[in-house]
Each structure stands twice: as C-alpha cells, then as structure tokens.
Design a protein around this motif. Structure first.
Motif, mmCIF file in Angstrom:
data_model
loop_
_atom_site.group_PDB
_atom_site.id
_atom_site.type_symbol
_atom_site.label_atom_id
_atom_site.label_comp_id
_atom_site.label_asym_id
_atom_site.label_seq_id
_atom_site.Cartn_x
_atom_site.Cartn_y
_atom_site.Cartn_z
ATOM 1 N N GLU A 170 0.817 -1.214 0.000
ATOM 2 C CA GLU A 170 0.000 0.000 0.000
ATOM 3 C C GLU A 170 0.855 1.270 0.000
ATOM 4 O OE1 GLU A 170 -0.706 -2.653 2.091
ATOM 5 O OE2 GLU A 170 -2.302 -3.318 0.742
ATOM 6 N N ASN A 171 2.139 1.148 0.357
ATOM 7 C CA ASN A 171 3.002 2.326 0.399
ATOM 8 C C ASN A 171 3.256 2.932 -0.975
ATOM 9 O OD1 ASN A 171 5.088 1.185 3.182
ATOM 10 N ND2 ASN A 171 3.228 2.439 3.177
ATOM 11 N N TRP A 172 2.931 2.192 -2.038
ATOM 12 C CA TRP A 172 3.063 2.751 -3.389
ATOM 13 C C TRP A 172 2.130 3.945 -3.588
ATOM 14 C CZ3 TRP A 172 6.946 1.563 -6.495
ATOM 15 C CH2 TRP A 172 7.573 0.312 -6.378
ATOM 16 N N ARG A 173 1.123 4.079 -2.728
ATOM 17 C CA ARG A 173 0.178 5.195 -2.848
ATOM 18 C C ARG A 173 0.777 6.511 -2.356
ATOM 19 N NH1 ARG A 173 -4.747 1.894 0.118
ATOM 20 N NH2 ARG A 173 -4.882 0.161 -1.373
ATOM 21 N N ARG A 174 1.916 6.445 -1.694
ATOM 22 C CA ARG A 174 2.550 7.664 -1.189
ATOM 23 C C ARG A 174 3.200 8.432 -2.341
ATOM 24 N NH1 ARG A 174 5.317 6.115 4.667
ATOM 25 N NH2 ARG A 174 3.454 5.152 5.575
ATOM 26 N N PRO A 175 3.521 9.709 -2.113
ATOM 27 C CA PRO A 175 4.197 10.479 -3.164
ATOM 28 C C PRO A 175 5.457 9.759 -3.627
ATOM 29 C CG PRO A 175 3.492 11.929 -1.383
ATOM 30 C CD PRO A 175 3.245 10.528 -0.911
ATOM 31 N N MET A 176 5.719 9.785 -4.934
ATOM 32 C CA MET A 176 6.845 9.035 -5.479
ATOM 33 C C MET A 176 8.170 9.478 -4.873
ATOM 34 S SD MET A 176 7.892 6.529 -7.127
ATOM 35 C CE MET A 176 6.228 6.071 -7.668
ATOM 36 N N ALA A 177 8.276 10.752 -4.504
ATOM 37 C CA ALA A 177 9.520 11.226 -3.893
ATOM 38 C C ALA A 177 9.783 10.505 -2.575
ATOM 39 C CB ALA A 177 9.448 12.735 -3.650
ATOM 40 N N GLU A 178 8.711 10.226 -1.817
ATOM 41 C CA GLU A 178 8.881 9.518 -0.544
ATOM 42 C C GLU A 178 9.194 8.041 -0.784
ATOM 43 O OE1 GLU A 178 6.533 8.741 3.688
ATOM 44 O OE2 GLU A 178 5.905 10.355 2.331
ATOM 45 N N VAL A 179 8.547 7.442 -1.789
ATOM 46 C CA VAL A 179 8.843 6.048 -2.132
ATOM 47 C C VAL A 179 10.302 5.917 -2.540
ATOM 48 C CG1 VAL A 179 8.359 4.182 -3.769
ATOM 49 C CG2 VAL A 179 6.470 5.497 -2.780
ATOM 50 N N THR A 180 10.772 6.848 -3.358
ATOM 51 C CA THR A 180 12.168 6.831 -3.792
ATOM 52 C C THR A 180 13.117 6.962 -2.608
ATOM 53 O OG1 THR A 180 11.561 7.803 -5.932
ATOM 54 C CG2 THR A 180 13.864 7.987 -5.257
ATOM 55 N N ALA A 181 12.739 7.806 -1.646
ATOM 56 C CA ALA A 181 13.572 7.978 -0.452
ATOM 57 C C ALA A 181 13.629 6.692 0.365
ATOM 58 C CB ALA A 181 13.029 9.126 0.401
ATOM 59 N N LEU A 182 12.509 5.988 0.454
ATOM 60 C CA LEU A 182 12.481 4.717 1.185
ATOM 61 C C LEU A 182 13.376 3.680 0.509
ATOM 62 C CD1 LEU A 182 8.663 4.528 2.032
ATOM 63 C CD2 LEU A 182 10.529 4.851 3.652
ATOM 64 N N PHE A 183 13.348 3.652 -0.810
ATOM 65 C CA PHE A 183 14.225 2.736 -1.541
ATOM 66 C C PHE A 183 15.698 3.081 -1.268
ATOM 67 C CE2 PHE A 183 10.957 1.756 -5.130
ATOM 68 C CZ PHE A 183 10.238 0.977 -4.237
ATOM 69 N N SER A 184 15.998 4.362 -1.246
ATOM 70 C CA SER A 184 17.377 4.784 -1.005
ATOM 71 C C SER A 184 17.853 4.356 0.372
ATOM 72 C CB SER A 184 17.495 6.309 -1.146
ATOM 73 O OG SER A 184 17.208 6.719 -2.473
ATOM 74 N N LEU A 185 16.959 4.404 1.347
ATOM 75 C CA LEU A 185 17.321 3.987 2.697
ATOM 76 C C LEU A 185 17.557 2.488 2.779
ATOM 77 C CD1 LEU A 185 14.960 6.262 4.800
ATOM 78 C CD2 LEU A 185 17.436 6.433 4.585
ATOM 79 N N GLY A 204 7.405 -4.824 -9.554
ATOM 80 C CA GLY A 204 7.394 -3.366 -9.540
ATOM 81 C C GLY A 204 8.618 -2.727 -8.923
ATOM 82 N N LEU A 205 9.491 -3.526 -8.282
ATOM 83 C CA LEU A 205 10.667 -2.961 -7.629
ATOM 84 C C LEU A 205 11.773 -2.687 -8.651
ATOM 85 C CD1 LEU A 205 10.951 -5.201 -4.432
ATOM 86 C CD2 LEU A 205 10.041 -2.869 -4.588
ATOM 87 N N PRO A 206 12.572 -1.646 -8.422
ATOM 88 C CA PRO A 206 13.724 -1.401 -9.293
ATOM 89 C C PRO A 206 14.659 -2.612 -9.292
ATOM 90 C CG PRO A 206 13.314 0.493 -7.870
ATOM 91 C CD PRO A 206 12.428 -0.611 -7.371
ATOM 92 N N GLU A 207 15.323 -2.828 -10.402
ATOM 93 C CA GLU A 207 16.177 -4.010 -10.542
ATOM 94 C C GLU A 207 17.288 -4.040 -9.499
ATOM 95 O OE1 GLU A 207 18.932 -6.253 -13.953
ATOM 96 O OE2 GLU A 207 17.762 -4.452 -14.455
ATOM 97 N N ASP A 208 17.871 -2.875 -9.188
ATOM 98 C CA ASP A 208 18.973 -2.878 -8.228
ATOM 99 C C ASP A 208 18.486 -3.193 -6.822
ATOM 100 O OD1 ASP A 208 17.786 -0.145 -8.016
ATOM 101 O OD2 ASP A 208 19.458 0.207 -6.650
ATOM 102 N N ILE A 209 17.236 -2.827 -6.507
ATOM 103 C CA ILE A 209 16.669 -3.185 -5.204
ATOM 104 C C ILE A 209 16.493 -4.698 -5.122
ATOM 105 C CG2 ILE A 209 14.598 -3.056 -3.761
ATOM 106 C CD1 ILE A 209 16.198 -0.569 -3.502
ATOM 107 N N CYS A 210 15.968 -5.302 -6.180
ATOM 108 C CA CYS A 210 15.819 -6.761 -6.213
ATOM 109 C C CYS A 210 17.170 -7.437 -6.051
ATOM 110 C CB CYS A 210 15.158 -7.207 -7.516
ATOM 111 S SG CYS A 210 13.442 -6.664 -7.710
ATOM 112 N N ASP A 211 18.184 -6.891 -6.706
ATOM 113 C CA ASP A 211 19.528 -7.470 -6.616
ATOM 114 C C ASP A 211 20.062 -7.384 -5.189
ATOM 115 O OD1 ASP A 211 19.471 -8.037 -9.308
ATOM 116 O OD2 ASP A 211 20.656 -6.279 -9.905
ATOM 117 N N LEU A 212 19.825 -6.258 -4.521
ATOM 118 C CA LEU A 212 20.294 -6.095 -3.141
ATOM 119 C C LEU A 212 19.574 -7.042 -2.195
ATOM 120 C CD1 LEU A 212 20.745 -2.230 -2.747
ATOM 121 C CD2 LEU A 212 22.531 -3.979 -2.623
ATOM 122 N N LEU A 213 18.268 -7.211 -2.382
ATOM 123 C CA LEU A 213 17.517 -8.139 -1.542
ATOM 124 C C LEU A 213 18.023 -9.565 -1.737
ATOM 125 C CD1 LEU A 213 13.892 -6.705 -1.999
ATOM 126 C CD2 LEU A 213 15.424 -6.391 -0.039
#
Length: 253
Positions: free
Chosen positions: A75-90, A117-126
């Motif tokens: 459900e967090n995908w509903r947040r502003p994309m800037a905040e989603v991007t920040a969460l990914f960065s963290l 739906g996740l960025p490829e580099d996030i999937c790779d890190l997980l």
C-alpha cells in the motif's frame, strides 16, 4: 492494552522461558516524528533506519531468535513518489552499510513480499542479502518489503491451485497447514507478539494469516524514538499475559 516503557533503564526482565519465539514489528511514525520535529519526512525515515539498527542489536542481546519488521507495504506505493524513492534509497543504504556486520554476527536475513514493480537494483540487493546470510543461524531477521498479507495469501493460494492442477496435490490435501507451507514466512514460526509503534491500533495488512493468535502490543512512541527500553517493556507486557489459544484460563481449572 498499551505498553509503556519502564521509568529506569535497567528493568527486571522476564525469564527466558517467557520470551516470545518470534516478534513482528510495525515500524510506524517516521513521518509524524519528522513533522513534529520540524524536519522533512525523509529525515524521519533516516532516523527510523537508526532505530531499526538498534532494535536488531537489542533483540539479539535479549536472546530473541526471530524478528520480522514491516519496512515497505504494497500500500506504500500510494505515497508520493519522492517519498517512495527515499524509502528505496534507505534500503540501499541499510543493506550496503549493515550487511557485512549482520553476516559477521551470524544473522540470517529473509525477505518477505513480492519483487513485482521494484527497481532491478533493489531486487539485486535483496537477493544479495539473502544469499550472503543464507548459512547463518544465530538470529533470524525477516524484512517484509513490498509486502501485503492478503497478497501473500493470494499468492500461496495460486501456488496450491497450480499444484492441484498439475496433479502434485489433491483437493483433500488442502488445509491450513498446506496454505502455511506456501507462505513467504514458511521457515519462520508464527509471531507470538506483534508490536506497533506510532499510536495506531491495527495490523495494516501485516502477517494477517500468521497473526491469528499473536499478542498485540501498541506503543505510543513513534518509531524513530524506539529503542531497547521500549522493546524490554513490550516483552514484559507479553510475559505477563496468559495465552489460551481458544482454551480456558488456567484459573478455570
């Protein structure tokens, strides 16, 4: 019941026999903490990562075996994309900064949720975090990322249905144990207790199947302020409760 932290830093702690085997934590309140402090929401999430780091250390120190944290929901995908991007960065920062230490501390990381739906580099890190810690066994850290409890159950049902269609299972073999064996958390015991910070009193689609008999503890503290003293307070609250699993109280004889 809302648990409160003890007044001093060294409370009398519950006996190890009363410790829960598995704790789930809904880490809520990062944005509210930042707003209250006059800071950008991204700073609240940064402090939330610090709180997570300290909580993992405290859980190991106190003798726990399994901890699952709700870090990003479907459900967090509903947040502003800037905040989603920040969460990914963290998440990127947490794995890159902490993975080596967690591996050396014999912590096994398991990731629950879908990679859709996740960025490829996030999937790779997980994938990297799971692969690098796969042989560890001292402490189990579950990270619910891009996770939703209902979505998890739907995926498990599809897997079971596919096996029935392929002749690997029969309809008569479908029971609650069969479903549980196809959940993301199948290698973890069901959580004995779920802690939620941030003053809300709901599960928010977190481990909804697994939490059927979990003790729920809601704490008024916002997640960036959470620490060992709050974890101790929650565990003491858990130890004082009687779990009946649908049976009678021990006082009933």
């Amino acid at each position: 019941m809302t648990a409160q932290p003890v007044s001093n830093g060294t409370p009398e702690f519950a006996a190890p026999s009363n410790l829960p085997g598995h704790i789930g934590i809904i880490m809520d309140g990062n944005g509210r903490w930042a707003t209250r402090s006059g800071l950008p929401r991204s700073v609240g999430h940064e402090r939330g990562v610090d709180a997570l780091r300290e909580t993992v250390k405290a859980a190991q120190k106190l003798g726990l075996s399994y901890l699952t944290v709700y870090s990003f929901s479907t459900e967090n995908w509903r947040r502003p994309m800037a905040e989603v991007t920040a969460l990914f960065s963290l998440l990127r920062l947490f794995i890159k900064k902490d993975l080596k230490r967690l591996k050396s501390e014999n912590v096994k990381i398991s990731v629950f949720g879908t990679r859709e739906g996740l960025p490829e580099d996030i999937c790779d890190l997980l994938d990297l975090a799971e692969r690098e810690t796969a042989e560890n066994s001292r402490f189990n850290l579950g990270i619910a990322f891009n996770y939703g409890g209902r979505e998890e159950i739907a995926r498990a049902a599809r897997d079971v249905a596919r096996k029935v269609a392929d002749g690997e299972m029969t309809l008569d073999e479908i029971d609650q144990h069969a479903i549980a064996r196809h959940l993301d958390t199948r290698a973890f015991p069901d959580p004995d207790v779920i802690i939620r910070t941030g003053q809300e009193h709901r599960l928010s689609n977190f481990l909804v199947w697994q939490a059927a008999y979990s003790e729920l503890i809601f704490m008024d503290v916002l997640w960036p302020e959470f620490g060992e003293v709050h974890l101790r307070a929650a565990l003491e609250t858990f130890a004082a409760r009687e779990r009946r699993f649908g049976g009678l109280s021990s006082e009933a004889g």
